[in-house]
Design a protein around this motif. Structure first.
Motif, PDB file in Angstrom:
ATOM      1  N   PHE A  72       4.456  -0.337   8.271  1.00 36.05           N
ATOM      2  CA  PHE A  72       4.732   0.887   7.544  1.00 36.05           C
ATOM      3  C   PHE A  72       6.227   1.175   7.471  1.00 36.05           C
ATOM      4  CE2 PHE A  72       0.638   2.953   6.834  1.00 36.05           C
ATOM      5  CZ  PHE A  72      -0.188   2.158   7.608  1.00 36.05           C
ATOM      6  N   GLY A  73       6.653   1.651   6.309  1.00 35.01           N
ATOM      7  CA  GLY A  73       7.989   2.198   6.189  1.00 35.01           C
ATOM      8  C   GLY A  73       8.052   3.548   6.874  1.00 35.01           C
ATOM      9  N   PHE A  89      -5.364   6.481   2.280  1.00 36.80           N
ATOM     10  CA  PHE A  89      -5.015   5.463   1.301  1.00 36.80           C
ATOM     11  C   PHE A  89      -4.874   6.074  -0.091  1.00 36.80           C
ATOM     12  CE2 PHE A  89      -4.996   1.551  -0.931  1.00 36.80           C
ATOM     13  CZ  PHE A  89      -5.939   1.610  -1.939  1.00 36.80           C
ATOM     14  N   ARG A 108       1.740  -5.481   3.629  1.00 36.36           N
ATOM     15  CA  ARG A 108       0.859  -6.356   4.410  1.00 36.36           C
ATOM     16  C   ARG A 108       1.389  -7.776   4.340  1.00 36.36           C
ATOM     17  NH1 ARG A 108      -5.273  -6.213   2.897  1.00 36.36           N
ATOM     18  NH2 ARG A 108      -4.536  -7.334   1.063  1.00 36.36           N
ATOM     19  N   PHE A 130       0.846  -1.196   0.000  1.00 37.27           N
ATOM     20  CA  PHE A 130       0.000   0.000   0.000  1.00 37.27           C
ATOM     21  C   PHE A 130       0.877   1.240   0.000  1.00 37.27           C
ATOM     22  CE2 PHE A 130      -4.054  -1.995   1.169  1.00 37.27           C
ATOM     23  CZ  PHE A 130      -3.630  -3.190   1.713  1.00 37.27           C
ATOM     24  N   ILE A 182      -3.878  -9.898  16.876  1.00 36.47           N
ATOM     25  CA  ILE A 182      -2.458  -9.552  16.937  1.00 36.47           C
ATOM     26  C   ILE A 182      -2.230  -8.577  18.090  1.00 36.47           C
ATOM     27  CG2 ILE A 182      -0.531  -8.396  15.776  1.00 36.47           C
ATOM     28  CD1 ILE A 182      -1.654  -9.385  13.115  1.00 36.47           C
ATOM     29  N   LEU A 206       2.212  -0.556  14.607  1.00 33.15           N
ATOM     30  CA  LEU A 206       1.060  -1.380  14.955  1.00 33.15           C
ATOM     31  C   LEU A 206       1.131  -1.818  16.409  1.00 33.15           C
ATOM     32  CD1 LEU A 206      -1.458  -2.856  13.817  1.00 33.15           C
ATOM     33  CD2 LEU A 206       0.044  -4.817  13.384  1.00 33.15           C
ATOM     34  N   TYR A 235      -2.851   0.443  -4.041  1.00 34.04           N
ATOM     35  CA  TYR A 235      -2.612  -0.921  -3.592  1.00 34.04           C
ATOM     36  C   TYR A 235      -2.115  -1.745  -4.771  1.00 34.04           C
ATOM     37  CZ  TYR A 235      -3.915  -5.716  -2.222  1.00 34.04           C
ATOM     38  OH  TYR A 235      -3.918  -7.050  -1.935  1.00 34.04           O
ATOM     39  N   GLY A 240      -2.598 -13.942  10.556  1.00 34.96           N
ATOM     40  CA  GLY A 240      -3.491 -12.797  10.654  1.00 34.96           C
ATOM     41  C   GLY A 240      -2.855 -11.748   9.761  1.00 34.96           C
ATOM     42  N   PHE A 241      -3.650 -10.812   9.254  1.00 38.81           N
ATOM     43  CA  PHE A 241      -3.067  -9.816   8.348  1.00 38.81           C
ATOM     44  C   PHE A 241      -2.449  -8.683   9.165  1.00 38.81           C
ATOM     45  CE2 PHE A 241      -4.265 -11.548   4.388  1.00 38.81           C
ATOM     46  CZ  PHE A 241      -5.483 -12.189   4.577  1.00 38.81           C
ATOM     47  N   LYS A 242      -1.196  -8.391   8.887  1.00 43.95           N
ATOM     48  CA  LYS A 242      -0.475  -7.345   9.606  1.00 43.95           C
ATOM     49  C   LYS A 242       0.134  -6.402   8.589  1.00 43.95           C
ATOM     50  CE  LYS A 242       2.461  -8.723  12.804  1.00 43.95           C
ATOM     51  NZ  LYS A 242       3.717  -9.088  13.509  1.00 43.95           N
ATOM     52  N   THR A 243      -0.091  -5.102   8.767  1.00 44.00           N
ATOM     53  CA  THR A 243       0.488  -4.106   7.859  1.00 44.00           C
ATOM     54  C   THR A 243       1.593  -3.364   8.575  1.00 44.00           C
ATOM     55  OG1 THR A 243      -1.612  -3.848   6.685  1.00 44.00           O
ATOM     56  CG2 THR A 243       0.005  -2.083   6.435  1.00 44.00           C
ATOM     57  N   THR A 269       0.457 -13.514   8.385  1.00 47.08           N
ATOM     58  CA  THR A 269       1.223 -14.306   9.349  1.00 47.08           C
ATOM     59  C   THR A 269       0.273 -15.080  10.245  1.00 47.08           C
ATOM     60  OG1 THR A 269       1.226 -12.414  10.850  1.00 47.08           O
ATOM     61  CG2 THR A 269       3.106 -12.628   9.377  1.00 47.08           C
TER      62      THR A 269
END
Lengths: 111, 115
Positions: A101-102, A45, A91, A33, B56, B45, A48, A96-99, A94
């Motif tokens: 960020f840079g 946003f 994203r 993203f 999570i 996060l 994508y 579960g979806f984890k995003t 793992t």
């Protein structure tokens, strides 16, 4: 683990084109993203990519190469209001979806 | 309605106080997130809720306690915080699974100062 790299700052001229690069290393890749964040505001946003190639959305385009772990955001016809931070976010799936960020690229648009 | 709301906008609290941050969305999103953002840094996060269950926890100290009372609401309970916890706390939501791209919609954040 994961690593996301993008330039810290860029400067460009109003009306010009600028390309912001992002490289990443991650496992469980599930999409990339781009978000825009103006100072003191929440991220919004922009684009994508999950498959290789170019996605175009008005003045903004984003490209992805999964094999190279590389993406770029292209901004055309720059306007002063485009001065903001641009965050590349990966994203991961793992279980579960984890995003993640840079650190973001601060873009300064000058007249 | 593509809005995520957060209250309060600003919060100043002492290290012995207990306070709560609130987040609400009415987009039907089933994934909700808490992020912490320090100045000139990216959002980090903290927690992810999926279908109202905590999925999570990024090894967040127990002085931060999330709660998801229903699919539209997300709370973050704060207790015995430290000055280094001062930051912008962002809530976000997204569609879950294959229902869409999964982009996150962020609230405006709560600017927290711990004295």
């Amino acid at each position: 683990g994961q690593n996301i790299d993008q330039p810290t700052e860029m400067t460009a001229t109003e009306g010009a084109i600028v390309q912001i690069n992002c490289t990443y290393q991650t496992s469980g890749f599930n999409g990339l993203f781009w978000y825009q964040q103006h100072a003191g505001e929440a991220p919004t946003f922009l684009s994508y990519n999950v498959l290789d190639g170019l996605e175009e959305k008005g003045r903004f385009s984003s490209f992805l190469s999964r094999s190279k772990g590389y993406s770029y955001l292209l901004l055309k016809e720059l306007q002063m209001k485009d001065s903001a931070s641009y965050l590349c976010a990966v994203r991961r799936n793992t279980g579960g979806f984890k995003t993640i960020f840079g650190a973001g690229t601060r873009l300064f648009v000058k007249a | 309605d593509t809005e995520v709301t957060q209250t309060p906008k600003h919060l100043v609290m002492g290290m012995t106080n207990k306070k709560s941050l609130k987040c609400e969305q009415h987009m039907g999103h089933r994934a909700m997130y808490w992020y912490k953002q320090k100045a000139k840094k990216p959002p980090e996060l903290m927690f992810v809720y999926s279908y109202e269950k905590l999925s999570i926890n990024e090894s967040v100290p127990s002085r931060f306690s999330p709660e998801c009372p229903n699919s539209s609401l997300l709370n973050l309970h704060l207790h015995a915080l430290q000055p280094e916890d001062s930051a912008l706390y962002l809530c976000a939501s997204s569609q879950e699974g294959l229902a869409g791209v999964g982009e996150q919609y962020f609230g405006p954040g709560t600017r927290l100062t711990v004295t």
